[in-house]
Write a protein that holds these residues in place. Structure first.
Motif, short mmCIF file in Angstrom:
data_model
loop_
_atom_site.label_atom_id
_atom_site.label_comp_id
_atom_site.label_asym_id
_atom_site.label_seq_id
_atom_site.Cartn_x
_atom_site.Cartn_y
_atom_site.Cartn_z
N VAL A 72 0.84 -1.21 0.00
CA VAL A 72 0.00 0.00 0.00
C VAL A 72 0.88 1.25 0.00
CG1 VAL A 72 -1.63 1.35 1.38
CG2 VAL A 72 -2.02 -1.09 1.03
N ALA A 73 1.93 1.26 0.80
CA ALA A 73 2.82 2.42 0.87
C ALA A 73 3.51 2.66 -0.47
CB ALA A 73 3.86 2.22 1.97
N VAL A 74 4.00 1.60 -1.10
CA VAL A 74 4.69 1.74 -2.39
C VAL A 74 3.72 2.22 -3.46
CG1 VAL A 74 5.80 0.42 -4.25
CG2 VAL A 74 6.53 0.09 -1.88
N GLY A 79 1.60 6.51 -6.86
CA GLY A 79 0.49 7.31 -7.34
C GLY A 79 0.73 8.81 -7.18
N VAL A 80 1.30 9.20 -6.05
CA VAL A 80 1.60 10.61 -5.81
C VAL A 80 2.70 11.07 -6.77
CG1 VAL A 80 2.54 12.24 -4.12
CG2 VAL A 80 0.83 10.57 -3.42
N ALA A 81 3.72 10.25 -6.97
CA ALA A 81 4.79 10.60 -7.90
C ALA A 81 4.25 10.74 -9.32
CB ALA A 81 5.90 9.57 -7.84
N THR A 82 3.35 9.85 -9.70
CA THR A 82 2.75 9.92 -11.03
C THR A 82 1.92 11.19 -11.18
OG1 THR A 82 2.68 7.51 -11.15
CG2 THR A 82 1.25 8.71 -12.67
N ALA A 83 1.17 11.54 -10.14
CA ALA A 83 0.39 12.79 -10.19
C ALA A 83 1.30 13.99 -10.35
CB ALA A 83 -0.46 12.92 -8.93
N LYS A 84 2.40 13.99 -9.64
CA LYS A 84 3.36 15.10 -9.75
C LYS A 84 3.97 15.14 -11.14
CE LYS A 84 5.50 18.41 -7.57
NZ LYS A 84 4.78 19.61 -7.23
N LEU A 85 4.25 13.97 -11.68
CA LEU A 85 4.84 13.87 -13.02
C LEU A 85 3.90 14.42 -14.09
CD1 LEU A 85 7.35 12.70 -14.50
CD2 LEU A 85 6.03 10.62 -14.84
N GLY A 98 -4.65 11.33 -1.25
CA GLY A 98 -5.77 10.59 -0.65
C GLY A 98 -6.39 9.60 -1.60
N LEU A 99 -6.61 10.03 -2.83
CA LEU A 99 -7.17 9.14 -3.85
C LEU A 99 -6.22 7.98 -4.12
CD1 LEU A 99 -9.38 8.54 -5.91
CD2 LEU A 99 -8.10 9.96 -7.54
N SER A 100 -4.94 8.28 -4.19
CA SER A 100 -3.95 7.23 -4.42
C SER A 100 -3.95 6.21 -3.27
CB SER A 100 -2.56 7.86 -4.57
OG SER A 100 -1.59 6.88 -4.74
N ALA A 101 -4.06 6.68 -2.05
CA ALA A 101 -4.07 5.78 -0.89
C ALA A 101 -5.32 4.89 -0.91
CB ALA A 101 -4.00 6.58 0.40
N ILE A 102 -6.46 5.48 -1.19
CA ILE A 102 -7.70 4.70 -1.22
C ILE A 102 -7.66 3.66 -2.33
CG2 ILE A 102 -10.18 4.85 -1.71
CD1 ILE A 102 -10.13 7.53 -0.16
N LEU A 103 -7.20 4.06 -3.51
CA LEU A 103 -7.10 3.10 -4.61
C LEU A 103 -6.09 1.99 -4.31
CD1 LEU A 103 -7.28 5.49 -7.71
CD2 LEU A 103 -9.06 3.96 -6.82
N SER A 104 -5.00 2.36 -3.63
CA SER A 104 -4.01 1.35 -3.24
C SER A 104 -4.60 0.34 -2.26
CB SER A 104 -2.78 2.02 -2.61
OG SER A 104 -2.17 2.87 -3.53
N ASP A 118 -8.77 0.41 8.82
CA ASP A 118 -8.73 0.29 10.28
C ASP A 118 -7.30 0.16 10.78
OD1 ASP A 118 -11.47 0.49 10.42
OD2 ASP A 118 -11.80 -1.68 10.58
N ILE A 119 -6.47 -0.58 10.06
CA ILE A 119 -5.07 -0.74 10.46
C ILE A 119 -4.35 0.60 10.36
CG2 ILE A 119 -2.87 -1.80 9.84
CD1 ILE A 119 -4.53 -4.27 9.01
N LEU A 120 -4.57 1.32 9.26
CA LEU A 120 -3.95 2.64 9.12
C LEU A 120 -4.43 3.59 10.22
CD1 LEU A 120 -3.98 3.29 5.28
CD2 LEU A 120 -2.01 2.87 6.73
N ASP A 121 -5.71 3.55 10.53
CA ASP A 121 -6.24 4.41 11.58
C ASP A 121 -5.62 4.09 12.94
OD1 ASP A 121 -7.77 5.81 9.82
OD2 ASP A 121 -9.66 4.80 10.33
N SER A 122 -5.43 2.80 13.20
CA SER A 122 -4.84 2.43 14.49
C SER A 122 -3.39 2.93 14.58
CB SER A 122 -4.90 0.93 14.71
OG SER A 122 -4.04 0.25 13.83
#
Length: 129
Positions: A72-74, A79-85, A98-104, A118-122
């Motif tokens: 998920v992190a990778v 996704g963020v790097a692609t958006a910046k590109l 946020g969109l990249s994290a949800i899609l991941s 839930d794991i990320l929230d914890s």
């Protein structure tokens, strides 16, 4: 400790499968295991939730959660790097992240994406009902 936890999960899965084969005996066996585990948790014996005799012949269940979270992190970073590109303005990068994290999470966890959230929230210290 992790090995013991994997063996306990394997024993619970075996008992759960027994419920489908012989329901009456399987439910009794599963209830017995759960009662013993809860008693030992209450006593603080987390390294000995079940006796060794109950774990003989079982292979520990492997925990893939760290690999899923790394994926998920990778994927989120990619996704963020692609958006910046592609020249997404800085003001919109928060939304792109946020969109990249949800899609991941959806890609890695599929229908169980809520568990990943839930794991990320914890990790962030957020408790959901």
């Amino acid at each position: 400790m992790k090995r013991h936890a994997g063996l306990v999960i394997a024993a619970l899965r075996k008992a759960q499968m027994q419920v489908h084969v012989e329901p009456e005996r399987g439910v009794q066996e599963l209830a017995s295991l759960l009662l013993k585990i809860s008693d030992r948790c209450a006593e603080g014996r987390f390294g000995a939730l079940l006796d060794d005799a109950q774990l003989v012949g079982l292979d520990p269940v492997r925990d893939y959660e760290p690999l899923r979270m790394a994926a998920v992190a990778v994927l989120t970073t990619s996704g963020v790097a692609t958006a910046k590109l592609f020249g997404v303005p800085d003001a919109l990068m928060v939304y792109a992240a946020g969109l990249s994290a949800i899609l991941s999470l959806l890609l890695v966890y599929g229908r169980n994406a809520r568990r990943g959230l839930d794991i990320l929230d914890s990790l962030r210290g957020i408790q959901r009902p």
